[in-house]
Design an enzyme around this catalytic site. Structure first.
Site, PDB file in Angstrom:
ATOM      1  N   PHE A  68      -6.289  -2.860  -1.693  1.00 35.17           N
ATOM      2  CA  PHE A  68      -6.426  -2.024  -0.486  1.00 35.17           C
ATOM      3  C   PHE A  68      -5.536  -2.546   0.637  1.00 35.17           C
ATOM      4  CE2 PHE A  68      -8.892  -1.729   3.605  1.00 35.17           C
ATOM      5  CZ  PHE A  68      -8.590  -0.399   3.870  1.00 35.17           C
ATOM      6  N   HIS A  69      -4.930  -1.611   1.366  1.00 34.66           N
ATOM      7  CA  HIS A  69      -4.127  -1.926   2.553  1.00 34.66           C
ATOM      8  C   HIS A  69      -4.675  -1.122   3.725  1.00 34.66           C
ATOM      9  CE1 HIS A  69      -0.947  -2.427   5.432  1.00 34.66           C
ATOM     10  NE2 HIS A  69      -0.146  -3.058   4.590  1.00 34.66           N
ATOM     11  N   SER A  70      -5.228  -1.815   4.700  1.00 34.29           N
ATOM     12  CA  SER A  70      -5.791  -1.149   5.873  1.00 34.29           C
ATOM     13  C   SER A  70      -4.691  -0.669   6.817  1.00 34.29           C
ATOM     14  CB  SER A  70      -6.718  -2.122   6.615  1.00 34.29           C
ATOM     15  OG  SER A  70      -7.214  -1.547   7.793  1.00 34.29           O
TER      16      SER A  70
END
Length: 936
Positions: free
Chosen positions: A791-793
């Site tokens: 995941f990449h915020s």
């Protein structure tokens, strides 16, 4: 009684046809005797493969029949050894039949025939069981040599219509069978469909029939050819009359070299053209916004300088000057400073653009030369795509490559110089206008719109064979195409489209074809998996087919306004395709945020404008479709080159085909080393491609599961690259990437030593800022299903986006009943703000080390799995972010009261490598804690 000859008595005479029949009979006996014996004695064993056996599979492959068991293997090897005698005799007699003064082609074909015979012996006597690599090398060499042998035999066929007919039929069947053969192999190997290998086996045996049958046709040519054995030395004089126009008006090595040089010049153009955006991308990447260096993309519009009469005259009459100046781009790799490397490449692109426009304009009055230029330019794009296919999406001649990271820059420059000298040795055309003053040329404006948009889409979609596959990929289980081997289908579609456009320009330039191409673009943009890929193949075919039509229309006008406009349109669309994803970092970005559909619509409408202009030109042009003999011969050489390129792409696909039998580093301990790394799009701090350096540290850290962020390079500005291909293939890992480049994120990817059972791609809520991608995958770790989320915020500047994303991801993780590892970029401080939602009862997740206060972006979280270790590893100059790694053990309960322990108490298989202690290696070392941490 034997006939008399003045040179002596004949001991025996044998009609030449019996050499061909002997070869045919013994070769078929070798294969089919092994088949009969194998089916009789070892049926269940030879139909068994790695996935299924009888009754799902009920017919053996050739390799299983001839290579694995006694006595069928012995039957085959004995008879194939006997076949070698008639085989050498057949090649020798064919040379005698076709040899003629001042021709080297018969010698070449004979050499190929001998080479095929030896390589046949190679894969026969070195089976895949003995040595898989050498067996494949011999087999691929044999198949590659089949192409020049087949074409050479057809080109040299004596004047025997019946034999020529059979050769064409059998050659078509042989190469046509390769398509279903590869299809069913993929169905077996990748999709694991029961019964697929049996179907594959039938097509494999068909290849044997057609291959041997092709050579059996020589019996028809040898009927009037008699072998005489005398008591003294004598030489047979009987020779058939060659038919030179089987494929064209004779075969000349000088002309095939000319064609190859022209194609390589096209490759040089596309190498220079595709390299510049990658270099430009480096600067806004490090500035996190517009840097000012982006202005150099206006170098593409250099043809506007042809409005200067002196420059136009020089460029049209002496295009070699600008061509050789454009080769400076191949020397740019020698410059270490990124800015100076960019400026040299900018100059090279300017010269290349001028050469392109001036050369086509200068040749517009000569149909054959213009057609050859366009054909070579299109083949140059195909060769560029094949080079990237072989280089795992890096062009080895780009300025971001050098010897240390896989570059072949010196070889590329040498070939470019040789090709340029060969192609530009003849005087250039004057460029006089051959249209009557009353003739309609269509609109220069519309022609420029069409040509520019076409070149943009060719670069955007076709400069790498895996780009459109990335558009339609939706994760595991596999429901669509794979970069390998299906990239070869993209290349095949490109070649077929180019040939179609040259042979049937009226159809390619019709509104019907435009409608079909637009439909393909719509399917590619709006659908996924196989339906999206069918759209991809359609648009690939159409773009290549319409390119000769649009370019032929554009060269009817003055080059400065037409090609100047065309390349301005290219630059406009290039910026458009950047804006749709970089909307958070560029002025006016929100206006086109996530609108790849708008981009594709506008591009196709521009092409429609070009089709309209071409239709006007065609309506007032000559009404004849006649092609001169020279034109037909020129076409044939480029077709030869195209066929060779297609066979090369298939060979690359075969050699790169994934084995899918990967092994974790410490399977005895059931250990899993998981890591997260933000890799900055595979360009290091000095603007070099960093895949090899990344691979080395990943391997040395013994990472089994790795999340990569900022990893989507499938856009023009990133070079249409895929860093996961090289790393996954070199390290033996499964790869997943997503959401795709048409979903407007900066990318996330997952590499795993463990099979990926299922994966889902997510776009998290992002009402204001950049889109946040995530991959939720289920891996089979030592027989236990474990979830991994990469995941990449979103950005720090958009707190509401990050809050919504935190809730979404926490709910996603909390809903999973399985053990789960999060490999992430969270943009939060430990123990503060959104961190307390990620690590909460809602998600069920724990921090791998709550005491690690020095974090802001990268985090590893986990639940329902035993944590044993954690380390932080410095990045050196590969990227701007460190590597974080955690160790876990599968199959053991998560302890309630964990305690930190010294490394001496940790089993060897659960320790992090000592290589990174102290000063580490190549700038990578354990830092922050200066050593790993372990728990019991």
């Amino acid at each position: 009684m034997a006939p008399k000859f003045k040179d002596g008595d004949a001991v025996a005479t044998v009609n030449g046809k019996w050499v061909a029949w002997a070869h045919t009979a013994v070769a078929y006996t070798a294969f089919f005797s092994a088949l009969v014996v194998g089916m009789s004695l070892h049926f269940n064993k030879i139909v068994q493969n790695e996935h299924y056996g009888y009754p799902d599979e009920w017919f053996p492959s050739v390799s299983a029949t001839i290579g694995d068991r006694y006595p069928e293997r012995s039957f085959f090897q004995v008879f194939i050894a006997i076949t070698s005698g008639p085989r050498f005799a057949l090649v020798f007699l064919w040379y005698l039949v076709t040899a003629r003064p001042n021709s080297t082609l018969p010698k070449f074909v004979a050499g190929v025939g001998i080479f095929r015979t030896f390589t046949c012996g190679g894969w026969t006597y070195v089976t895949s069981t003995d040595d898989h690599d050498w067996h494949d090398i011999f087999m691929i060499s044999y198949l590659v040599a089949t192409l020049p042998w087949t074409i050479g035999c057809l080109a040299l066929s004596p004047n025997n219509r019946r034999a020529v007919k059979y050769r064409k039929v059998l050659a078509s069947l042989f190469f046509g069978t390769l398509v279903p053969l590869i299809y069913y192999f993929i169905q077996h190997k990748v999709h694991k469909i029961p019964g697929a290998y049996t179907k594959y086996a039938f097509f494999e045996w068909s290849l044997i029939l057609f291959d041997v049958g092709f050579d059996a046709v020589t019996a028809l040519d040898f009927e009037a050819f008699e072998i005489v054995v005398k008591d003294i030395k004598g030489v047979s004089r009987g020779k058939g009359k060659p038919v030179g126009n089987t494929f064209g008006q004779g075969f000349f090595w000088s002309e095939i070299f000319d064609a190859a040089a022209d194609v390589y010049n096209g490759f040089v153009y596309w190498t220079s053209w595709t390299s510049l955006p990658v270099l430009v991308w480096y600067f806004p990447l490090w500035h996190m916004g517009i840097s000012g260096y982006e202005v150099v993309i206006l170098s593409y519009v250099a043809p506007v300088l042809l409005a200067i009469p002196v420059l136009k005259s020089l460029a049209v009459k002496n295009p070699r000057i600008f061509h050789f100046l454009s080769l400076s781009g191949f020397l740019a790799y020698k410059v270490q400073d990124p800015a100076n490397r960019l400026f040299i490449s900018t100059f090279a692109v300017s010269c290349s653009s001028i050469t392109f426009a001036a050369t086509l304009y200068g040749d517009r009055a000569q149909h054959t030369r213009l057609e050859s230029r366009v054909f070579a330019w299109g083949l140059g794009l195909i060769l560029s795509s094949i080079a990237k296919f072989a280089g795992k999406t890096n062009n080895p001649f780009w300025p971001i490559m050098h010897a240390e990271n896989g570059g072949w820059n010196k070889l590329g420059l040498l070939l470019a110089i040789l090709a340029g000298v060969r192609s530009f040795r003849a005087p250039a055309s004057s460029g006089g206008d051959y249209f009557p003053s009353t003739g309609k040329k269509g609109s220069s404006l519309l022609a420029g719109l069409g040509a520019g948009s076409m070149i943009f889409l060719m670069h955007y979609l076709l400069s790498d064979s895996s780009t459109m596959i990335a558009w339609v990929w939706e994760g595991y289980p596999v429901r669509g195409p794979l970069a390998v081997p299906h990239g070869a289908l993209t290349i095949f579609s490109m070649g077929a489209g180019l040939v179609f456009g040259l042979f049937y320009p009226k159809v390619a330039g019709s509104w019907t074809a435009f409608g079909v191409g637009s439909l393909g673009a719509a399917f590619l943009t709006c659908t996924s998996n196989w339906s999206g890929f069918y759209g991809a193949l359609t648009i690939a075919f159409y773009l290549m087919a319409v390119s000769p039509v649009l370019i032929s229309s554009a060269v009817r006008h003055s080059p400065a306004p037409t090609f100047g406009l065309a390349f301005f349109v290219y630059v406009f669309l290039l910026l458009f395709h950047v804006w749709v994803v970089a909307y958070a970092f560029v002025p006016g970005g929100p206006l086109v945020r996530e609108h790849t559909d708008w981009l594709m619509t506008i591009a196709m409408l521009f092409i429609g404008a070009g089709v309209f202009s071409a239709a006007v030109s065609r309506s007032s042009g000559p009404r004849t479709n006649a092609i001169s003999p020279n034109g037909r011969r020129a076409r044939s050489y480029y077709v030869y080159v195209l066929v060779a390129l297609q066979l090369l792409s298939v060979s690359i696909a075969y050699l790169r085909f994934p084995t899918n039998d990967y092994t974790p580093y410490h399977k005895e301990e059931k250990a899993v080393t998981a890591g997260i790394w933000t890799v900055h799009f595979g360009l290091d701090n000095d603007m070099w491609a960093s895949e090899r350096r990344m691979r080395d540290v990943i391997e040395e850290l013994e990472i089994d599961v790795l999340g990569l962020l900022e990893s989507d390079n499938q856009r023009i500005i990133m070079g249409n690259r895929d860093i996961t291909q090289f790393i996954a293939e070199d390290l033996g890992m499964y790869a997943d990437f997503g959401p795709g480049p048409n979903k407007h994120t900066w990318g996330s990817a997952l590499l795993s030593k463990f099979p990926i059972v299922n994966s889902t791609h997510h776009l998290l809520p992002s009402p204001v800022g950049e889109l946040a991608p995530a991959i939720h995958a289920t891996l089979d770790m030592y027989g236990e299903m474990v979830d991994v989320v990469v995941f990449h915020s979103g950005q720090e500047e958009d707190p509401e986006d990050r809050r919504l994303q935190t809730e979404y991801l926490s709910n996603l993780m909390g809903s999973s009943p399985r053990p789960l590892i999060l490999l992430s970029y969270l943009v939060t401080k430990p123990l503060e703000g959104n961190y307390n939602t990620y690590v909460s009862e809602l998600s069920g997740m724990k921090d791998i080390d709550q005491t690690d206060w020095d974090r802001w972006c990268e985090y590893i979280l986990y639940k329902k799995i035993k944590r044993t270790g954690y380390a932080r590893v410095s990045r050196d100059s590969i990227t701007d972010t460190e590597i974080q790694v955690g160790k876990f053990v599968i199959g053991e309960p998560e302890p309630e009261n964990e305690m930190m322990i010294p490394e001496e108490m940790v089993p060897q298989g659960l320790r992090f490598p000592a290589l990174f202690r102290g000063q580490g290696v190549r700038g990578h070392r354990y830092h922050v804690f200066n050593e790993p941490r372990y728990w019991q």
